[in-house]
Design an enzyme around this catalytic site. Structure first.
Site, PDB file in Angstrom:
ATOM      1  N   LYS A  53      38.243  40.506  33.360  1.00 33.55           N
ATOM      2  CA  LYS A  53      37.297  39.699  34.126  1.00 33.55           C
ATOM      3  C   LYS A  53      35.915  39.763  33.463  1.00 33.55           C
ATOM      4  O   LYS A  53      35.175  38.786  33.439  1.00 33.55           O
ATOM      5  CB  LYS A  53      37.235  40.198  35.570  1.00 33.55           C
ATOM      6  CG  LYS A  53      36.512  39.283  36.511  1.00 33.55           C
ATOM      7  CD  LYS A  53      36.556  39.787  37.938  1.00 33.55           C
ATOM      8  CE  LYS A  53      37.890  39.505  38.565  1.00 33.55           C
ATOM      9  NZ  LYS A  53      37.926  39.836  39.998  1.00 33.55           N
ATOM     10  N   HIS A 113      33.792  36.313  31.960  1.00 33.87           N
ATOM     11  CA  HIS A 113      32.552  35.869  32.598  1.00 33.87           C
ATOM     12  C   HIS A 113      31.313  36.014  31.720  1.00 33.87           C
ATOM     13  O   HIS A 113      30.214  35.672  32.150  1.00 33.87           O
ATOM     14  CB  HIS A 113      32.378  36.596  33.931  1.00 33.87           C
ATOM     15  CG  HIS A 113      33.377  36.139  34.937  1.00 33.87           C
ATOM     16  ND1 HIS A 113      34.620  36.716  35.046  1.00 33.87           N
ATOM     17  CD2 HIS A 113      33.345  35.123  35.821  1.00 33.87           C
ATOM     18  CE1 HIS A 113      35.303  36.085  35.980  1.00 33.87           C
ATOM     19  NE2 HIS A 113      34.551  35.109  36.464  1.00 33.87           N
ATOM     20  N   LYS A 161      27.515  41.144  43.461  1.00 34.60           N
ATOM     21  CA  LYS A 161      28.351  40.284  42.613  1.00 34.60           C
ATOM     22  C   LYS A 161      27.660  40.067  41.273  1.00 34.60           C
ATOM     23  O   LYS A 161      26.441  39.901  41.201  1.00 34.60           O
ATOM     24  CB  LYS A 161      28.589  38.920  43.268  1.00 34.60           C
ATOM     25  CG  LYS A 161      29.528  38.958  44.441  1.00 34.60           C
ATOM     26  CD  LYS A 161      30.942  39.107  43.971  1.00 34.60           C
ATOM     27  CE  LYS A 161      31.915  38.809  45.076  1.00 34.60           C
ATOM     28  NZ  LYS A 161      33.286  38.911  44.644  1.00 34.60           N
ATOM     29  N   CYS A 200      35.843  32.477  46.996  1.00 34.94           N
ATOM     30  CA  CYS A 200      36.274  31.987  45.693  1.00 34.94           C
ATOM     31  C   CYS A 200      36.492  33.185  44.790  1.00 34.94           C
ATOM     32  O   CYS A 200      35.788  34.184  44.877  1.00 34.94           O
ATOM     33  CB  CYS A 200      35.284  30.999  45.089  1.00 34.94           C
ATOM     34  SG  CYS A 200      33.585  31.544  45.028  1.00 34.94           S
ATOM     35  N   SER A 201      37.520  33.070  43.963  1.00 37.73           N
ATOM     36  CA  SER A 201      37.852  34.184  43.088  1.00 37.73           C
ATOM     37  C   SER A 201      38.870  33.715  42.065  1.00 37.73           C
ATOM     38  O   SER A 201      38.920  32.533  41.733  1.00 37.73           O
ATOM     39  CB  SER A 201      38.381  35.369  43.902  1.00 37.73           C
ATOM     40  OG  SER A 201      38.463  36.523  43.087  1.00 37.73           O
ATOM     41  N   GLU A 206      30.771  31.086  34.646  1.00 33.39           N
ATOM     42  CA  GLU A 206      32.143  30.709  34.972  1.00 33.39           C
ATOM     43  C   GLU A 206      32.565  29.567  34.067  1.00 33.39           C
ATOM     44  O   GLU A 206      31.748  28.732  33.689  1.00 33.39           O
ATOM     45  CB  GLU A 206      32.261  30.245  36.416  1.00 33.39           C
ATOM     46  CG  GLU A 206      31.974  31.291  37.461  1.00 33.39           C
ATOM     47  CD  GLU A 206      33.069  32.333  37.622  1.00 33.39           C
ATOM     48  OE1 GLU A 206      34.073  32.299  36.881  1.00 33.39           O
ATOM     49  OE2 GLU A 206      32.924  33.206  38.482  1.00 33.39           O
ATOM     50  N   GLU A 223      40.302  24.817  38.559  1.00 36.65           N
ATOM     51  CA  GLU A 223      40.979  25.200  39.792  1.00 36.65           C
ATOM     52  C   GLU A 223      42.289  24.438  39.818  1.00 36.65           C
ATOM     53  O   GLU A 223      42.427  23.422  39.145  1.00 36.65           O
ATOM     54  CB  GLU A 223      40.074  24.929  40.979  1.00 36.65           C
ATOM     55  CG  GLU A 223      38.860  25.866  40.911  1.00 36.65           C
ATOM     56  CD  GLU A 223      37.986  25.846  42.122  1.00 36.65           C
ATOM     57  OE1 GLU A 223      38.169  24.981  42.993  1.00 36.65           O
ATOM     58  OE2 GLU A 223      37.096  26.699  42.203  1.00 36.65           O
TER      59      GLU A 223
END
Length: 156
Positions: free
Chosen positions: A39, A43, A78, A90-91, A150, A154
């Site tokens: 992750k 990012h 965050k 959201c994730s 990001e 989706e």
């Protein structure tokens, strides 16, 4: 990849663990799985730009019986978009068997159920995966603060 000294200095222990231990699902622009990456790396705007890293994501819009939308303000801890008001949740689906299932978006729905519990305390029985309705797909790139951002499609 190990973080360079100080890269995670501002992260609390939970965010640090999630950023380095969770593996996002890398995809192409058609949302086909092409690999996985931490992750953290997914990012970093530097990696997003230089390697065109694209990882699967989801947004949950939870409505009550009056069609009122539950919004949340993201936690100050965050890494991306702290304190921003956003959708319900959201994730990212993670690179694990239960969240890689593509049929009927089950992997993504499983991930959404997991994050609703993690972030908002909504138990699985109050958010059954068979009641989630996929409504569309979008591809976007959004810098958060210069260092983080990001780059996600989706689900289709």
């Amino acid at each position: 990849m190990a973080a360079a000294a100080g890269d995670d200095a501002g992260m609390d222990a939970v965010q640090r663990r999630l950023m380095f231990e969770d593996e996002c699902i890398l995809v192409d622009e058609q949302d086909n799985v092409v690999g996985h990456e931490s992750k953290y790396n997914c990012h970093l705007m530097e990696k997003i730009e230089s390697e065109n890293l694209l990882h699967r994501a989801f947004s949950v819009f939870l409505f009550n019986s009056k069609y009122e939308l539950l919004l949340q303000q993201r936690s100050a801890t965050k890494v991306t978009f702290p304190l921003v008001w956003t959708n319900t949740c959201c994730s990212h689906p993670l690179y694990r068997e239960s969240e890689l299932i593509q049929e009927n978006y089950l992997g993504t729905r499983n991930a959404a159920q997991r994050k609703l519990l993690d972030e908002l305390g909504i138990p699985a029985e109050d958010a059954p995966v068979d009641e989630f309705t996929p409504v569309g797909r979008m591809l976007y790139k959004a810098p958060s603060d210069g260092k983080w951002g990001e780059h996600e499609p989706e689900p289709r």
